[in-house]
Write an enzyme that holds these catalytic residues in place. Structure first.
Site, mmCIF file in Angstrom:
data_model
loop_
_atom_site.group_PDB
_atom_site.id
_atom_site.type_symbol
_atom_site.label_atom_id
_atom_site.label_comp_id
_atom_site.label_asym_id
_atom_site.label_seq_id
_atom_site.Cartn_x
_atom_site.Cartn_y
_atom_site.Cartn_z
ATOM 1 N N TRP A 191 0.682 -1.061 0.074
ATOM 2 C CA TRP A 191 -0.277 -0.109 0.046
ATOM 3 C C TRP A 191 0.703 1.764 -0.093
ATOM 4 C CZ3 TRP A 191 -0.208 3.857 4.215
ATOM 5 C CH2 TRP A 191 -1.062 4.924 3.798
ATOM 6 N N ASP A 358 -15.374 12.443 -1.718
ATOM 7 C CA ASP A 358 -15.398 10.873 -1.156
ATOM 8 C C ASP A 358 -16.408 10.056 -0.098
ATOM 9 O OD1 ASP A 358 -12.696 8.829 -0.518
ATOM 10 O OD2 ASP A 358 -12.578 9.752 -2.179
ATOM 11 N N ASP A 359 -15.542 9.520 0.870
ATOM 12 C CA ASP A 359 -16.779 8.031 1.624
ATOM 13 C C ASP A 359 -16.933 9.114 2.901
ATOM 14 O OD1 ASP A 359 -16.689 5.877 3.452
ATOM 15 O OD2 ASP A 359 -14.709 5.566 3.522
ATOM 16 N N ASP A 470 -14.457 2.619 -5.610
ATOM 17 C CA ASP A 470 -13.086 2.155 -4.289
ATOM 18 C C ASP A 470 -13.339 0.852 -3.307
ATOM 19 O OD1 ASP A 470 -10.815 2.631 -2.549
ATOM 20 O OD2 ASP A 470 -11.442 3.978 -1.916
ATOM 21 N N MET A 471 -12.375 -0.194 -3.226
ATOM 22 C CA MET A 471 -12.607 -1.858 -2.473
ATOM 23 C C MET A 471 -10.946 -1.555 -2.003
ATOM 24 S SD MET A 471 -11.704 -5.077 -3.053
ATOM 25 C CE MET A 471 -9.850 -4.650 -3.865
ATOM 26 N N ASP A 540 -2.218 5.634 -3.120
ATOM 27 C CA ASP A 540 -2.895 6.819 -2.204
ATOM 28 C C ASP A 540 -1.314 7.423 -1.408
ATOM 29 O OD1 ASP A 540 -5.842 6.345 -1.211
ATOM 30 O OD2 ASP A 540 -4.886 4.560 0.202
HETATM 31 C C1 DGJ Z 1 -9.367 4.444 0.049
HETATM 32 C C2 DGJ Z 1 -8.589 4.968 -1.387
HETATM 33 O O1 DGJ Z 1 -7.633 5.159 -1.795
HETATM 34 C C3 DGJ Z 1 -8.327 6.866 -0.561
HETATM 35 O O2 DGJ Z 1 -8.507 7.640 -1.648
HETATM 36 C C4 DGJ Z 1 -10.311 7.408 -0.528
HETATM 37 O O3 DGJ Z 1 -11.484 7.228 -0.950
HETATM 38 C C5 DGJ Z 1 -10.826 6.312 1.485
HETATM 39 N N1 DGJ Z 1 -10.483 4.709 0.488
HETATM 40 C C6 DGJ Z 1 -11.936 6.322 1.236
HETATM 41 O O4 DGJ Z 1 -12.327 5.422 2.299
#
Ligand code: DGJ
Length: 720
Positions: A191, A358-359, A470-471, A540
């Site tokens: 990651w 986003d989330d 997303d996942m 990220d």
């Molecule tokens: C992981 C993504 O890579 C981020 O950009 C963001 O959308 C978060 N998840 C949100 O939970």
């Protein structure tokens, strides 16, 4: 081009040849994969190949299969390499010996139902093999185009008998390279450090790249580069092996002393088992084999062209991408209208065209412990619902994008309370709660149908032009109550088929929405996902130095247009490093560009720079989408990063570089451009110089003296 007469087969692409023949004992033998050859050479190649193929006399000894170069391995019958497939019959026997039966050709590339695949292609050769010991037939597919160095392969297994057969392994291809010493490039990471290239000599035995995560993963990309001796970025022969698959995969390279290098791969066979009933077929994912004699750079350009022309949705691939601002790093879960509106208002002033929420906008989602699965807007957070935010965007002349994580569920959600059995779990086994969430059982159609319905409803009822899919976790407790005990081995592949099904249906139902893939950053960045999502969140990690390395590695087998790249705040949230705003912008401009910070909190100087960045990006976006990529300075090997994109007609180029680390004596360093028209004259706007393509490529440009993490972005225009 395909030449076939039932005995000899020759496939030719732009610069490669691939040859096979049927031996006197009826086996399909591999003869050549490399630079071009002619039809006449087939006799010669066959004559050499015949020396290692089993002869009539030793037919039943069968031990020669181990040294014969085969197009599809046998199991437990004298071929001791890794088997390409294992078919276990009801009595437990699984030896195989496949012989040539027939061939046919067809125009174009065949569709692979339910899975991503090449959308078009020159011509396809299909060779059918039949197992001597069972009722199994295998069709080997090869799609070749005169204008491409990518050969598309997969295999279809057919049970022509009445009794079910258990496929314990069903790889997509076997490809043999002549003996020699090879090195392997893998794109490895974790990651926030995805797809970092590693090159190492291939040792004896089996080298295996694989994942059991249920996603192509942050850790090992479904790509393998094979480099011949002396191959560099610019010169020498190499091969790319890339799966069009997003789930648990395996790629292997097997080397036996003085022998060939055997490449194979497809669906990971660990834990795999597929019950193939009489009359059924099993289709394996496609693999892209790329040949280059122009080093890794040439290989990458061939793959980029292929993915852009034949894999990514033609409606989006060359369309100017939205320039977005995403609120994740600006607010995380702590947003409401009052926090979002200033970001939107500021974005409009800077020329940004899309705001992505986003989330955290749905259900009880105020942190990562609740709400996933409940795709209903939380009006306590967003007063007036999504409409109020969308209206704010519209008032500013902007579009609106929204985040989903369709494959997931929190236990603290209405969805889980209503359907606890829809989450992947096994009674009696404590589930693994990575990021406090469970994965939905996408092997079940009713689950996929439900998610399609709820996500689709939000997209139908709101003016949304962009979705970030997303996942955020991988699969554990691989088990579904929907399948009987003997079919649990189908789980992992069925899961990804469910993901493809949802992606197909959502992108089909909402053709005006651009879908961006994401998996906790770049945890599912592969050719399969690119079929549905023209761009993917690369990582990220948006740090101005780390991103240069990640984008360098990602570009090995994915075009720049596939990489979603944003400018974020400093100190960077992942590395704590501070890099210049300009550098973050320059690096992000080598992809689908955007911002990921609270624009309203930027300094006036940053705002002025951002406005210029947005304007400059609009000028180069076309090049980034369509151009030829040249990797010029490898940040993993030296103190500079540099890449350039050259328009196909060579009239324009865009060069972005960064000095990553200072070194006391690194002055007078030259940068040699590539891919220009040698006889053309180019003006470099920022340097105010004019020089010939020859000079820029052969004499080079003096690198600017810059502090650590200082960068440049140059625009070249051909004036003559
Ligand atoms: C992981 C993504 O890579 C981020 O950009 C963001 O959308 C978060 N998840 C949100 O939970």
């Amino acid at each position: 081009m395909i030449l076939a007469d039932g005995k000899r087969f020759l496939l030719s692409g732009k610069s490669y040849g691939y040859a096979m023949a049927v031996t006197e004992t009826g086996f399909l033998q591999h003869l050549h994969y490399g630079g071009k050859i002619t039809e006449r050479d087939l006799d010669y190649l066959f004559a050499i190949g015949a020396t290692v193929a089993p002869h009539k006399d030793d037919f039943n000894a069968d031990m020669a299969f181990d040294s014969m170069l085969g197009e599809y391995g046998f199991y437990a019958r004298g071929d001791y390499k890794e088997p390409t497939a294992i078919f276990e019959r009801r009595d437990g026997a699984s030896m195989t010996r496949l012989r040539y039966r027939a061939y046919r050709t067809q125009k174009g590339a065949p569709a692979v139902a339910g899975m991503p695949h090449a959308r078009s292609g020159g011509e396809t050769l299909i060779i059918t093999l039949k197992d001597d010991f069972s009722e199994i037939e295998v069709d080997l597919y090869y799609t070749a185009s005169d204008d491409s160095d990518v050969l598309v392969r997969n295999a279809v297994v057919r049970n022509t008998g009445r009794e079910a057969v258990m496929l314990k392994k069903a790889f997509s291809f076997r490809a043999e390279l002549p003996n020699g010493s090879y090195r392997m490039m893998r794109l490895a990471g974790t990651w926030a450090q995805e797809r970092i290239p590693e090159i190492a000599p291939i040792a004896h035995g089996v080298t295996r790249l694989h994942t059991l995560r249920g996603a192509s993963s942050h850790n090992t990309n479904p790509f393998m580069g094979i480099l011949t001796e002396g191959c560099t970025e610019e010169r020498g022969e190499c091969y790319g092996v890339q799966l069009v698959y997003s789930g648990a995969f395996a790629l292997t390279a097997e080397w036996c002393k003085n022998g060939p290098l055997t490449l194979q791969g497809g669906i990971n066979d660990v834990g795999f088992g597929w019950q193939l009933n009489g009359g059924e077929t099993f289709v394996t994912p496609q693999t892209l084999l790329t040949y280059s004699y122009e080093g890794l750079g040439g290989m990458s350009r061939s793959i980029h062209d292929f993915l852009r022309e034949k894999m990514i949705d033609p409606a989006y691939v060359y369309r100017q991408r939205p320039i977005v601002v995403n609120n994740w790093e600006a607010t995380y879960f702590g947003f409401d209208n009052e926090k979002l509106f200033p970001i939107i208002d500021e974005a409009a002033k800077l020329g940004i065209d899309t705001f992505v929420l986003d989330d955290g906008w749905f259900g009880a989602r105020r942190n990562d412990r609740a709400g996933l699965g409940d795709w209903f807007v939380n009006e306590d957070v967003l007063k007036g619902g999504l409409k109020t935010v969308i209206d704010r965007c519209k008032k500013n002349g902007m579009k609106f994008g929204l985040w989903f994580e369709p494959e997931m569920v929190n236990e603290d959600s209405d969805l889980f309370r209503a359907h606890p059995d829809w989450a992947i779990c096994k009674e009696g086994v404590e589930p693994c709660r990575c990021r406090n969430q469970l994965v939905l059982d996408f092997t079940r159609k009713e689950v996929v149908d439900y998610v399609f319905g709820t996500v689709g409803k939000v997209l139908k009822e709101n003016d949304i032009s962009y979705v970030k899919w997303d996942m955020n976790r991988n699969i554990t407790e691989c088990f579904t109550a929907a399948l009987p005990a003997e079919r649990q081995g189908e789980f992992m592949h069925r899961y990804i088929l469910g993901v493809y099904d949802l992606a197909e249906r959502l992108t089909g139902a909402f053709p005006n929405v651009i879908f961006e893939g994401c998996a906790g950053g770049g945890g599912r960045f592969d050719a399969g996902m690119l079929y549905y999502f023209p761009q993917i969140w690369t990582s990220d990690d948006t740090d101005g130095y780390e991103r240069a390395k990640i984008q360098w590695g990602t570009s090995v087998c994915y075009p720049l247009s596939a990489m979603s790249c944003h400018v974020s705040v400093c100190p960077n949230h992942q590395t704590q490093r501070t890099t210049p705003f300009q550098t973050r912008g320059n690096i992000a401009s080598l992809g689908a560009f955007g911002y990921e910070l609270d624009l309203s909190k930027m300094t006036d100087e940053e705002k002025a720079l951002a406005k210029l960045q947005v304007e400059a990006y609009r000028r180069t976006a076309e090049l980034v989408l369509k151009g030829d990529l040249y990797r010029l300075k490898n940040p993993l090997e030296g103190d500079y990063f540099c890449m350039s994109v050259v328009s196909k007609d060579k009239s324009e180029a865009y060069v972005v570089g960064e000095r990553t680390h200072g070194n006391p004596c690194d002055y007078n360093q030259y940068l040699y451009l590539r891919g220009l028209d040698a006889d053309g004259l180019y003006e470099i706007e920022e340097l105010k110089i004019t020089a010939s393509g020859k000079a820029l490529m052969n004499a080079g440009l003096l690198l600017p003296r810059l502090p650590d993490f200082g960068s440049w972005a140059w625009h070249l225009k051909q004036v003559r």
